[in-house]
Scaffold this motif. Structure first.
Motif, PDB file in Angstrom:
ATOM      1  N   GLN A  31      36.834  10.187 -27.173  1.00 45.57           N
ATOM      2  CA  GLN A  31      37.494  10.789 -28.160  1.00 45.57           C
ATOM      3  C   GLN A  31      36.945  12.100 -28.539  1.00 45.57           C
ATOM      4  OE1 GLN A  31      36.975   7.957 -31.469  1.00 45.57           O
ATOM      5  NE2 GLN A  31      35.423   6.913 -30.160  1.00 45.57           N
ATOM      6  N   ASN A  32      35.725  12.233 -28.177  1.00 48.02           N
ATOM      7  CA  ASN A  32      35.060  13.694 -28.426  1.00 48.02           C
ATOM      8  C   ASN A  32      35.338  14.631 -27.402  1.00 48.02           C
ATOM      9  OD1 ASN A  32      33.330  13.289 -30.794  1.00 48.02           O
ATOM     10  ND2 ASN A  32      32.613  11.533 -29.547  1.00 48.02           N
ATOM     11  N   PHE A  33      35.294  14.251 -26.127  1.00 47.41           N
ATOM     12  CA  PHE A  33      35.492  15.196 -25.139  1.00 47.41           C
ATOM     13  C   PHE A  33      36.783  15.434 -24.674  1.00 47.41           C
ATOM     14  CE2 PHE A  33      30.983  13.930 -23.848  1.00 47.41           C
ATOM     15  CZ  PHE A  33      30.383  14.883 -24.633  1.00 47.41           C
ATOM     16  N   PHE A  34      37.588  14.471 -24.574  1.00 50.77           N
ATOM     17  CA  PHE A  34      38.974  14.403 -24.096  1.00 50.77           C
ATOM     18  C   PHE A  34      40.123  13.786 -25.122  1.00 50.77           C
ATOM     19  CE2 PHE A  34      36.286  14.342 -20.333  1.00 50.77           C
ATOM     20  CZ  PHE A  34      36.742  15.727 -19.753  1.00 50.77           C
ATOM     21  N   PRO A  35      39.846  14.158 -26.449  1.00 48.52           N
ATOM     22  CA  PRO A  35      40.695  13.657 -27.728  1.00 48.52           C
ATOM     23  C   PRO A  35      42.049  13.410 -27.339  1.00 48.52           C
ATOM     24  CG  PRO A  35      40.126  15.806 -28.069  1.00 48.52           C
ATOM     25  CD  PRO A  35      39.445  15.529 -26.826  1.00 48.52           C
ATOM     26  N   GLY A  36      42.542  14.573 -26.390  1.00 47.99           N
ATOM     27  CA  GLY A  36      44.189  14.257 -26.347  1.00 47.99           C
ATOM     28  C   GLY A  36      44.346  13.030 -25.524  1.00 47.99           C
ATOM     29  N   SER A  37      43.598  12.518 -24.742  1.00 52.27           N
ATOM     30  CA  SER A  37      43.818  11.274 -23.661  1.00 52.27           C
ATOM     31  C   SER A  37      44.538  10.334 -24.474  1.00 52.27           C
ATOM     32  CB  SER A  37      42.612  11.252 -22.622  1.00 52.27           C
ATOM     33  OG  SER A  37      42.585  12.413 -21.932  1.00 52.27           O
ATOM     34  N   GLU A  38      43.523   9.819 -25.200  1.00 56.34           N
ATOM     35  CA  GLU A  38      43.679   8.714 -25.955  1.00 56.34           C
ATOM     36  C   GLU A  38      44.879   8.558 -26.984  1.00 56.34           C
ATOM     37  OE1 GLU A  38      39.797   7.750 -27.765  1.00 56.34           O
ATOM     38  OE2 GLU A  38      39.088   6.724 -25.904  1.00 56.34           O
ATOM     39  N   THR A  39      45.073   9.808 -27.469  1.00 54.50           N
ATOM     40  CA  THR A  39      46.375  10.096 -28.437  1.00 54.50           C
ATOM     41  C   THR A  39      47.458   9.896 -27.694  1.00 54.50           C
ATOM     42  OG1 THR A  39      44.800  11.680 -29.554  1.00 54.50           O
ATOM     43  CG2 THR A  39      47.336  11.485 -30.113  1.00 54.50           C
ATOM     44  N   HIS A 178      39.410   9.324  -8.725  1.00 52.18           N
ATOM     45  CA  HIS A 178      37.866   8.754  -8.814  1.00 52.18           C
ATOM     46  C   HIS A 178      37.962   7.724  -9.717  1.00 52.18           C
ATOM     47  CE1 HIS A 178      33.597   9.035  -8.766  1.00 52.18           C
ATOM     48  NE2 HIS A 178      33.781   8.941 -10.178  1.00 52.18           N
ATOM     49  N   ILE A 179      37.330   6.800  -9.420  1.00 50.71           N
ATOM     50  CA  ILE A 179      37.229   5.332 -10.214  1.00 50.71           C
ATOM     51  C   ILE A 179      35.916   5.318 -10.946  1.00 50.71           C
ATOM     52  CG2 ILE A 179      37.548   2.893 -10.385  1.00 50.71           C
ATOM     53  CD1 ILE A 179      40.057   4.019  -9.375  1.00 50.71           C
ATOM     54  N   GLY A 180      36.008   5.134 -12.033  1.00 50.43           N
ATOM     55  CA  GLY A 180      34.421   4.573 -12.670  1.00 50.43           C
ATOM     56  C   GLY A 180      33.893   3.681 -12.031  1.00 50.43           C
ATOM     57  N   CYS A 181      32.708   3.684 -11.818  1.00 46.51           N
ATOM     58  CA  CYS A 181      31.718   2.522 -11.379  1.00 46.51           C
ATOM     59  C   CYS A 181      31.906   1.271 -11.862  1.00 46.51           C
ATOM     60  CB  CYS A 181      30.468   3.075 -11.201  1.00 46.51           C
ATOM     61  SG  CYS A 181      29.935   4.650 -10.183  1.00 46.51           S
ATOM     62  N   CYS A 261      37.705   7.152 -16.183  1.00 46.76           N
ATOM     63  CA  CYS A 261      36.281   6.848 -16.952  1.00 46.76           C
ATOM     64  C   CYS A 261      35.889   8.079 -17.738  1.00 46.76           C
ATOM     65  CB  CYS A 261      35.256   6.591 -15.641  1.00 46.76           C
ATOM     66  SG  CYS A 261      33.692   6.097 -16.455  1.00 46.76           S
ATOM     67  N   PRO A 262      35.354   7.880 -18.747  1.00 45.26           N
ATOM     68  CA  PRO A 262      35.079   8.755 -19.861  1.00 45.26           C
ATOM     69  C   PRO A 262      33.945   9.721 -18.964  1.00 45.26           C
ATOM     70  CG  PRO A 262      34.655   6.622 -20.783  1.00 45.26           C
ATOM     71  CD  PRO A 262      34.812   6.351 -19.498  1.00 45.26           C
ATOM     72  N   GLY A 263      33.067   9.356 -18.500  1.00 45.24           N
ATOM     73  CA  GLY A 263      31.992  10.092 -18.022  1.00 45.24           C
ATOM     74  C   GLY A 263      32.587  11.051 -16.946  1.00 45.24           C
ATOM     75  N   CYS A 264      33.382  10.549 -16.004  1.00 46.30           N
ATOM     76  CA  CYS A 264      33.837  11.155 -14.636  1.00 46.30           C
ATOM     77  C   CYS A 264      34.564  12.406 -14.849  1.00 46.30           C
ATOM     78  CB  CYS A 264      34.731  10.362 -13.681  1.00 46.30           C
ATOM     79  SG  CYS A 264      33.884   8.619 -13.386  1.00 46.30           S
ATOM     80  N   PRO A 265      35.814  12.581 -15.648  1.00 42.08           N
ATOM     81  CA  PRO A 265      36.089  13.812 -15.798  1.00 42.08           C
ATOM     82  C   PRO A 265      35.048  14.896 -16.742  1.00 42.08           C
ATOM     83  CG  PRO A 265      37.214  12.174 -17.322  1.00 42.08           C
ATOM     84  CD  PRO A 265      36.075  11.303 -16.564  1.00 42.08           C
ATOM     85  N   MET A 266      34.552  14.350 -17.450  1.00 43.42           N
ATOM     86  CA  MET A 266      33.514  15.160 -18.081  1.00 43.42           C
ATOM     87  C   MET A 266      32.478  15.827 -17.202  1.00 43.42           C
ATOM     88  SD  MET A 266      31.423  15.677 -20.982  1.00 43.42           S
ATOM     89  CE  MET A 266      29.809  15.911 -21.181  1.00 43.42           C
ATOM     90  N   PHE A 267      31.830  14.888 -16.189  1.00 41.97           N
ATOM     91  CA  PHE A 267      30.949  15.556 -15.359  1.00 41.97           C
ATOM     92  C   PHE A 267      31.509  16.329 -13.998  1.00 41.97           C
ATOM     93  CE2 PHE A 267      28.380  12.653 -17.857  1.00 41.97           C
ATOM     94  CZ  PHE A 267      27.234  13.540 -17.786  1.00 41.97           C
ATOM     95  N   LEU A 268      32.785  15.868 -13.566  1.00 44.90           N
ATOM     96  CA  LEU A 268      33.249  16.380 -12.324  1.00 44.90           C
ATOM     97  C   LEU A 268      33.820  17.930 -12.992  1.00 44.90           C
ATOM     98  CD1 LEU A 268      35.250  13.573 -10.616  1.00 44.90           C
ATOM     99  CD2 LEU A 268      33.010  14.773 -10.033  1.00 44.90           C
TER     100      LEU A 268
END
Lengths: 356, 114, 605, 356
Positions: A31-39, A178-181, A261-268
């Protein structure tokens, strides 16, 4: 590659996914990094699919970050999870839909633990009553938000305005999934398609017109790894993981990456910038990066939502390359506008990674 | 370039396809018994040098076979060529010649002879 | 002027030979260090010259050393060398007396019988004719033996004969022809002019009876001259270069020039002095046990001479010293071998910084087991038992694991690396203040004695144990064991220690003698000098040696080297023991005082 | 009247035990589900460690069956059995009813289905094959090539596929795979001397006489390489070669390596026939799902049902040598039983001894 072989495996890993009445829980970091997604997810479910999806304002973190970061004890974690269940029970829902892969993993792990050790469940119920006075029912169905999207992938495709196809060449876009672990590596049975060849995102990509790229480091972690990233001294390991994946996928010339996954798009996404600054290396065409999307963003894109409403402007690697390929219209001038059209200012552009 | 306070960590993974296996090839040709090592570790256990340092001939041989040869040049110098390993080896690997051939391969690579 | 065109091949050949030989010698002499040069100058005017001449006479002409090893071969070499020498000397005297001139053309004495037909004018002519015929016959017997040897070497008790290079072939075949052609030329001349004696004359009469001697004898003189010419020109390029070189080598050695660890001028002269007689080939166990006929000194030195040494030839040698022991030219073969290994060795510096700081104990005696002994622990346990029993104040220097003595590195041409270990060990030895340094390993013994310059006594344990017995510090029980003793290469041929171990054994046991002992001892196959041999090959050698040594069914096969013991143990049905173990086992149990072991003493302290 | 024995399963154990029972004077009926005797051995070209032809052994066994005038019933399937006076009545699919005084079960094993080990990509990647498929190529004299017909430059053998693996439910060692990998490596080198062969093993179990010598020969003469480490996953490279990921446990480092062909050494599992026949005859299964023998040391051919005996790999993985020896032991055990010695009393005494 023999697709029939994969299909045979996918057939073995099907899970039950509730078809309505969802108790939705947001992800701490998404909700912080990709707020549009959940909306977008809520909008698609309510507006496009007409589903009942409920959010509770008192919902907290599941403690997954702290748990996997070794700072939250097991009992604490389970009690917090029990409280989330209690909120759901109180709201009259039975189908839990976490937005976060780690939450999904945590809930699954907790339920599995209680299944094998009922005395632990009893103890946690006791803790919860003592701490909050609340009681809960075990959720009837737990499905990750990507499972829900997967379930309705055909309905979305039916309503879609665009396909994951290059409008110039007519060729499907090459998509890395890419699937979250924590989605299925811990409990392969709980993920659509299992752990080795997960199908949840593949199903969406295929349905929406894209072509999946299977590259050697497909199974490798994105590099978040909690402790690896959270301690600055260890971030070299985190970025090395992403680096390894990019090096492996690069020869396949992917057009985009989809994650769940929350982390994956963030890090990739962000590490592409860091790698470009450290080594001068970029992985997309002409000095661009490879755009990284969440599945909700992609669903929103094919449904024809305004890219800036989806929050694509918050990505480090600019998404315009993909929008152009598909032919999704966008107004570059509005990219950095806030709500009500207020101009927020244009961010500083990186040196080595080309951003439009 | 920006200083982030960390760098991309070097991969610990042995990248066999990319690694330089010239030393291995050279030693295999010049001392065929090199091929029969089963990594039992007797050589390292009896090694005079290993008594004082972390010199590990068993591992060194393995690293050569895998092409992980960056540290081999410095490591190999620790050997005193005393021959205890050869006497102890259950597979009859001519360990002393393996060392000598590794030395020569390194020199030949430096001189661009192989 | 007495002349005929047929003398030209001989004369030109001789001039070419002299030119090349003196050019080579000049080059060598020039390359000597100034110290060596002054030694050489001094030797020219001292009694060393006479000693050298005597040795040259014995070795280059009579071939005394070959006689000792192999009388048939010795006779062959002697008849050729000494016979030819006498032919030249007597021929010269004859021509001088005849011509009355001090100086004649060099071809004159050689072809004397062609030029002089009138016997009666020569003083003592009958005597010379007889003598020259006798000498020719003498040489001819040698030639016949030489040809015979090439096709049937077993007659000489030799299992192998050296393979020839192209220069050798020219020289060898021309040499075979020289004397038969001289014999025919003189015989045919005699048939015409009646100049021959009992040998050439008689043959001439027979040949003359059916051949047109007067028409053909001239061509035989041509052929004889040609054979000589070809031989002289090919000599410097063949193994026969050893003939002039050996003479020079003997002189140089007598002048006090000694071998160095590097390949130098002396080595080069030694290399040229090798006649490739092949004695080394038969003495080499790589040949006799493994059928390897590529690496022996005859071949190795040939390759060195022609600058084509391959690594495996230089390194596939056990450095056991058997070849050197029997080399008739006395070439320091191991020295050249090790020096040549340096061409292939990668030698580093600063390798052993990891060695721990010196922990030194003060003691009268240092005991150094050596790396190999740590793999035969009963040897070191025997030694500590003996030393404790004899109440020796000693420091077990490598009790907690060895730092290598440096010898294995040196054997493989890595002197710089060895120097570092030597420096490390030496510092500790000197700091201990010990007066005697005892080691169980003959491989170590040599390097401690020769390279460390310790200034204290360096002994092998067999020597030291004998000393303890002689000093009555050890009381040993008599046994009736029959013991055959194997001389380790490094202890026997390497350090000349043959008697002490034998005396030690004889005092308390029955010593059984064996054909392969002392200088003739075989190598166990364990050699650290060889880096090429496979484990299987070593086992074959060890098995052969054990078979030889235990042919009389001794009770114990004794040795004095941990490596020999290790090599034999797996292959011998007879019990293999180190001399230290034998002594330790014989220590009298009736010792009045209780022996406090060192460990106990340490704990009490 | 001669006593009758029915042997179920016409593999090597069934053949050799039939021959020996017939030689002892019993009337033997051998039931085979297919139309050929020989079982798995029919599909195996050369045998370790001698490299002799498998068909030579089949010929030898056939001679025994023929000389003993064993009544072989092909295409046989057991429908049910009944216990009758001191024996059994067996009904077959073609309405044949057999009566017997004793039954010998030699229903053997099946090869592990390698596609269950999803992460190794069998059935998914073109260049992943099983040891049985490789043997079939040898048998047919086919060229060993990659899926697109090229000569493989590097071939990997993965030991313990389906053996010693709790994840697939088989915790036992299949005994023959290690030495088979060595044998097949050597054959690969004979066919393709320029090809590098790498064996990935957990332990090398060269327990049989001459196995170690064959292992040494593979290294010394053929230059086969051995890597101690269990394959974690196999991925496909762009060119169709297989990227294997393994920890080189002796180097203490993870390793990745591309191989043009990956051969999975599939282990033993109780055969379908074993499961079926066991159910029909009320036989006990052991922890590893093979038949349970009444004693691991002494009563290795005796089942829990009086008059029913076992031979061969229906009680656990066995080499050909072991199987033939076991078959003869079973014949002798049956002879012992049929001549009136009460083997069950021996079981009792041995049980008592064991408990005392």
């Amino acid at each position: 590659m023999k697709l029939e072989g994969k299909k045979a495996i996918w057939k073995d890993y099907q899970k039950e996914i509730a078809d309505d009445k969802y108790f939705y829980v947001r992800s701490c970091i998404r909700q912080n990094f990709f707020p549009g997604s959940e909306t977008a997810f809520i909008r698609i479910l309510r507006e496009e699919l007409g589903k009942d999806i409920f959010e509770h304002p008192c919902h907290t973190t599941c403690t997954g970050i702290g748990y996997h970061g070794d700072i939250v004890p097991l009992d604490t974690m389970m009690t917090v999870v029990a409280r989330q269940f209690a909120l759901m029970t109180e709201a009259g829902y039975e189908n839990l839909v976490p937005s976060c892969i780690t939450s999904f993993g945590i809930y699954t792990e907790v339920l599995d633990t209680w299944h094998h050790f009922p005395e632990v469940e009893a103890k946690v119920r006791d803790y919860l009553i003592k701490a909050t006075g609340r009681e809960f029912k075990i959720p009837v169905n737990i499905a990750h938000a990507s499972d829900i999207t997967y379930k309705f992938r055909k309905e979305i495709a039916a309503k879609a305005k665009y396909k994951l196809v290059n409008k110039e060449t007519g060729q499907p876009l090459k998509v890395v999934e890419h699937i979250g672990c924590h989605y299925s590596k811990m409990f392969p049975d709980k993920g659509v398609g299992g752990a080795e060849y997960p199908y949840v995102l593949v199903g969406m990509i295929e349905e929406w017109g894209g072509e999946v790229v299977d590259y050697p480091e497909r199974r490798h972690c994105c590099g978040f790894g909690f402790r690896q990233y959270l301690v600055q001294a260890n971030r070299g390991y985190s970025i090395a993981c992403s680096h390894k994946k990019f090096e492996s996928m690069e020869p396949y010339k992917p057009d985009m990456i989809i994650t769940n996954c929350p982390g994956c798009p963030m890090f990739l996404d962000k590490w592409q910038y860091a790698i470009a600054e450290m080594e001068g290396k970029t992985y997309g065409e002409n000095g661009h990066g490879i755009p990284v999307f969440t599945y909700e963003e992609v669903a929103g894109m094919v449904l024809g939502y305004n890219p800036w409403d989806l929050g694509l402007q918050t990505h480090q690697v600019s998404c315009e390359t993909v929008l152009d390929k598909i032919g999704i219209p966008y107004n570059p001038d509005e990219k950095y506008n806030g709500i009500n059209g207020i101009k927020l200012g244009v961010p500083e552009m990186p040196v080595n990674l080309k951003c439009c | 370039m920006i200083e982030f306070g960390y760098n991309i960590a070097k991969d610990r993974q042995i990248d066999f396809d990319k690694n330089d296996k010239r030393i291995s090839t050279y030693v295999r040709e010049n001392e065929p018994s090199f091929k029969t090592c089963i990594s039992c570790g007797t050589c390292t256990a009896t090694c005079s040098a290993a008594n004082f340092t972390d010199f590990n001939f068993r591992k060194l041989q393995l690293m050569v076979r895998r092409g992980e040869t960056l540290e081999v040049k410095e490591e190999i110098k620790k050997c005193m060529l005393c021959g205890k390993c050869y006497l102890a080896c259950p597979r009859g690997v001519n360990t002393r010649n393996v060392i000598i051939q590794i030395n020569q391969a390194i020199e030949k690579i430096e001189n661009h002879d192989i | 002027m007495i002349f005929d065109p047929f003398v030209l091949p001989f004369t030109i050949g001789l001039l070419i030979l002299f030119f090349i030989v003196f050019y080579k010698f000049g080059g060598w002499i020039r390359k000597f260090s100034s110290e060596d040069k002054s030694n050489l100058k001094k030797a020219l005017f001292s009694k060393n010259l006479f000693v050298a001449c005597k040795e040259i006479f014995y070795e280059s002409l009579l071939h005394r050393k070959i006689f000792r090893v192999n009388p048939k071969l010795g006779y062959m070499h002697m008849s050729l060398a000494f016979g030819w020498f006498l032919l030249i000397v007597v021929g010269n005297i004859e021509t001088r007396i005849h011509s009355g001139r001090e100086i004649n053309g060099p071809f004159y004495p050689i072809f004397f019988k062609f030029f002089e037909h009138n016997r009666s004018t020569i003083p003592f002519s009958n005597f010379f004719v007889f003598l020259m015929d006798l000498l020719l016959l003498f040489v001819m017997t040698g030639v016949v033996l030489a040809i015979f040897k090439r096709f049937y070497s077993k007659f000489f008790g030799m299992k192998s004969t050296t393979k020839l290079k192209i220069g050798d072939k020219f020289a060898l075949y021309s040499l075979w022809f020289i004397f038969p052609l001289r014999y025919l030329a003189e015989s045919l001349s005699s048939a015409v002019y009646n100049t021959g004696g009992f040998f050439t004359g008689t043959t001439g009469d027979i040949l003359g009876s059916f051949l047109p001697a007067a028409d053909i004898y001239y061509y035989f003189w041509w052929a004889y001259s040609l054979a000589l010419g070809v031989f002289f020109v090919s000599l410097p390029f063949s193994r026969y270069m050893h003939i002039p070189t050996e003479v020079v080598l003997i002189f140089i050695r007598n002048a006090g020039v000694v071998a160095s660890k590097q390949y130098n001028t002396l080595s080069e002269i030694e290399v040229n002095a090798c006649p490739r007689c092949g004695i080394c080939i038969d003495k080499c166990q790589l040949n006799t046990s493994l059928d390897n006929k590529k690496i022996q000194p005859a071949y190795f030195l040939r390759d060195v001479r022609f600058n084509q040494v391959k690594e495996e030839i230089a390194t596939d040698c056990m450095l056991c010293g058997r070849c050197e022991e029997y080399c008739p030219v006395g070439i320091k073969l191991n020295n050249i071998r090790v020096a040549k290994r340096k061409d292939f060795a990668v030698d580093y510096i600063d390798n052993y910084k990891y060695l721990p700081p010196d922990e030194v104990a003060k003691a009268d005696v240092i005991y150094f087991a050596g790396c190999m002994t740590h793999l035969t622990p009963s040897i070191k346990h025997s030694m500590t038992k003996i030393l404790d029993t004899a109440k020796v104040s000693y420091w077990f220097m490598d009790e907690d694991g060895s730092v290598c003595c440096g010898r294995p590195l040196m054997m493989n041409g890595k002197d710089k690396m060895a120097a570092e270990l030597i420096e490390n060990n030496k510092r500790k030895i000197l700091a201990s203040g010990a007066k005697i340094f005892v080691t169980s390993c003959p491989i170590c013994l040599k390097v401690f004695g020769e390279e460390y310059n310790l200034g204290i006594r360096v002994m092998h344990h067999s020597q030291y144990l004998l000393q303890l017995v002689k000093e009555n510090k050890l009381k040993l029980n008599l046994t009736d064991n029959n013991i055959v003793y194997h001389d380790p290469c490094e202890l026997g041929r390497g350090a000349g220690i043959y008697e002490e171990p034998r005396e030690l054994i004889k005092r308390f046991n029955n010593l059984v003698s064996n054909e392969f002992e002392k200088e003739n001892a075989l190598c166990c196959g364990g050699s650290l000098g060889n880096t090429k041999m496979s484990h299987d090959q070593r086992n074959i050698i060890a098995k052969d040696v054990v078979l030889q040594l235990t042919s009389d069914n001794p009770d114990i096969l004794a040795t004095a080297c941990p490596l020999c013991k290790k090599s034999f143990t797996y292959k011998s049905s007879v019990k293999v023991m180190d001399i230290a173990e034998i002594v330790a086992n014989s220590i009298s149990q009736t010792e009045p005082e209780k022996i406090i072991s060192r460990k106990e003493a340490l704990m009490n302290a | 009247m001669n006593k009758k024995v029915v042997v179920i399963g016409g593999g090597i154990a069934g053949m050799e035990s039939s021959a020996h029972l017939a030689a002892l004077g019993y009337e033997v009926t051998l039931l085979e589900k297919t139309d050929k005797l020989g079982g798995h051995l029919l599909n195996w070209e050369k045998l370790f460690p001698t490299m002799r032809m498998g068909k030579e052994v089949v010929t030898f066994l056939n001679e025994g069956v023929e000389k003993g005038k064993v009544n072989v019933i092909y295409n046989a399937e057991i429908l049910n059995t009944k216990e009758i006076m001191n024996g059994f009545s067996i009904t077959l699919n073609n309405n044949i009813v057999l009566e017997s005084d004793a039954i010998l079960v030699t229903t053997g094993y099946d090869l592990f289905d390698a596609s269950k080990k999803e992460e190794y990509g069998f059935g998914i990647y073109d260049n992943v094959i099983t040891s049985a498929e490789l043997e079939e190529k040898f048998m047919k004299g086919e060229k060993i090539t990659t899926s697109d017909g090229k000569i493989p430059k590097r071939i990997g053998f993965v030991h313990c596929v389906g053996s010693r693996d709790e994840k697939v439910g088989n915790t036992y060692c299949s005994k023959v795979c290690c030495v088979t990998a060595v044998k097949q490596s050597i054959e690969i080198k004979e066919h393709l001397p320029e090809t590098d062969v790498y064996c990935f093993y957990m332990d090398l179990r060269m327990y049989g006489m001459h196995f170690e010598a064959l292992y040494r020969e593979s290294q010394e003469k053929w230059g086969v390489n051995f890597v101690r480490g269990r394959l974690s996953e196999a991925c496909e490279n762009m060119d169709g070669s297989i990227l294997v990921k393994v920890e080189d446990t002796l180097a203490g480092k993870p390793m990745k390596m591309s191989v043009d062909l990956l051969v999975l050494m599939v282990g033993f599992e109780p055969s379908l026939g074993t499961k079926k026949v066991g159910k029909i005859l009320n036989l006990q299964f052991g922890v590893n799902r093979f038949f349970k023998t009444q004693d691991q040391h002494t009563l290795t051919n005796v089942s829990n049902v009086k008059g029913i005996f076992f031979a061969g790999s229906c009680t656990g993985p066995k080499t050909i040598t072991n199987t033939i020896t076991d078959a003869r032991a079973a014949a002798s055990t049956i002879a012992n039983y049929l001549s009136g010695h009460d083997i069950h009393n021996r079981i009792m005494t041995s049980d008592i001894k064991a408990t005392v």
